[in-house]
Design an enzyme around this catalytic site. Sequence first.
Site, PDB file in Angstrom:
ATOM      1  CD  GLU A 306      -2.406  -1.810   0.080  1.00 38.18           C
ATOM      2  OE1 GLU A 306      -2.749  -1.011  -0.810  1.00 38.18           O
ATOM      3  OE2 GLU A 306      -2.541  -3.038  -0.052  1.00 38.18           O
ATOM      4  CE1 TYR A 393      -2.550  -6.268  -6.443  1.00 37.34           C
ATOM      5  CE2 TYR A 393      -4.124  -7.100  -8.048  1.00 37.34           C
ATOM      6  CZ  TYR A 393      -3.843  -6.347  -6.923  1.00 37.34           C
ATOM      7  OH  TYR A 393      -4.856  -5.672  -6.285  1.00 37.34           O
TER       8      TYR A 393
END
EC number: 3.3.2.10
Length: 611
Positions: A306, A393
């Site tokens: 994050e 990803y």
Amino acid sequence: MAPVDPHSYTDGAHPVVSHAALSFYLDFSASIIHGSALLTLSAPHSGDLLLDTRALAVHSASTVADPPEPIPFSLAATPDPVLGTALTLALPRDTTSFRLTFSTSPDASALQWLAPPQTASAQPFVYSQCHPIHARSIFPCHDTPAARITFSLLLNVPAKLSAVAAARHVARRDPLLSDHCGACDDDLWCAPGRIVEEFQMEQSVPPYLFAFAAGGIGFRDLGARTRVYAEGGDKMLDEAAREFAGVEEMVRVGEGLFGPYEWERFDLLVLPPSFPYAGMENPRMVFLTPTVIKGDGTGARVVAHELAHSWTGNLITNKTNEHFWLNEGFTKYADRRIVEAVQGEAQVTLSIVLGWRRLNRTMERFKDNMEFTKLKPKMAGIDPDDVYSEVPYEKGFQFLWRIERQIGRPAFEEFLKKYIATFKFQSIDTETFLEFLKTNVPGIENQIDLHLWVEGTGIPPDAMEPDSAIYKKICYLAVEFKSGKLPSEDEVADWSGQEWVLYLENLPTDVESSLVTALDEQYKLSESRDCDVKVAFLQLAILTGCKCYFNEIEKCLKQVGRMRHLRLLYSSLAKDSRKEKMLAQRIFSEAQEFYHPIVRSVVETILSKHN
């Protein structure tokens, strides 16, 4: 109409909203927000303007003149199942700003309302989750990452609660001192026992990064610009503070790798267990599931991801969801560089192995629709939540890792810093990245098949599974398991959750269930505090027919709302016998009110597919 995004009604020929002044009255008893939005356009506009909405009741539209004049508006009669409902405004000549009043639905897809019995603080709680296209269920907007906005936010909440947002906190004040711009009548806004929390976001963000939460929230400081918030009192806050104690150091490492941290603060909010993701990268206020608090500090790996979004995703954003790999592939690369600097190369190598395995499983998931194995898939008419996967990803990471191997790490580091500095606070597409790559790395298109990587299906032949000594040991121990040998205490003494997950995923499923129960008796995996480990073991129990764990599986499905865990367990149950399918249906019927609306929809799809 010239749409800029297959997931938005936004017309590319018209200006977009560049600033939103929002006032929200949070009605916990009805699970509704009564709101107003003063929207400012990027340029004056006359005539029709389209905004995205989903299940919103729009009450009025008016000019900002004194006195205000009504603006004609209409909502499409039939909502699109993916896009929601177009709101069409007939703007007067050269309009730059206008005001809307509206109310959300109790079933707003971006919001989860929790009653006091569902929270650790025994206080009501609400939080938003707007990614990928759910901001439109909170307020009318151009809900596309192509249209970045700044915003101000007033949250009117019960005075016993606190509120946070992905923005700078300005003040907590009496409602009488806050202009609510018509969000509701004065008597409601200024009722006794209410308080207003005010926030400002001066840096432009895509609408999916709009985020707030309100409830019985406390906090602990971690460093000069880092703080952790949570509901649940001192115990949860103390555990979270210990788990994330190294966050300040990670911010410094990120700055060394990728350039200045542009968002002033990096705070964390640990949400109730129903939060559907491991984390959400909202700038200034990352949202986290409590399942990342493992008690050993390894939850910081989620925080690293994050944090990395602060540069790759939040600063530079994919223009549409068809270019989602620009967010997540870059961030997966960046977070592994941060973890490598903080925790060492061996842990990163193991992480890449884990990602490689997940990528290969994703290829199997999409074997009947290989379009979604592309880095840049065509997604018109497709709900992004339905095809959310490891492709952006891990295939995105593999693409960048391939470039790094070709030109060397020092050169790639310089390229990455220049890329971030060039496009910060912009939303771009894959073609823009490729042109920048070819300009700054001359001849790269002759060394790497860029078209195959971006447009091709499956995993390109020059992708690479890393060579990991730890993983080889894990595979060896997994082979021994089939012959009835459990790993010794010495062999697993230094394992973290990551090693256990890889071991469990490598175990054969054609073994006696007694062997699985023996493994659990020795290492208590079904009771692991690391939810990744626990879910991996429970999935193994389902696949090997260990029915003695069905009570634990049911308990887990009713206490954990993280989408990846629920997808694994519900999919495993739904693929099994009629009895397991019926169990899955019953558990979902009893647990669905606990789940976030996004997760509820995903599980419904899984169960209907295997019905």
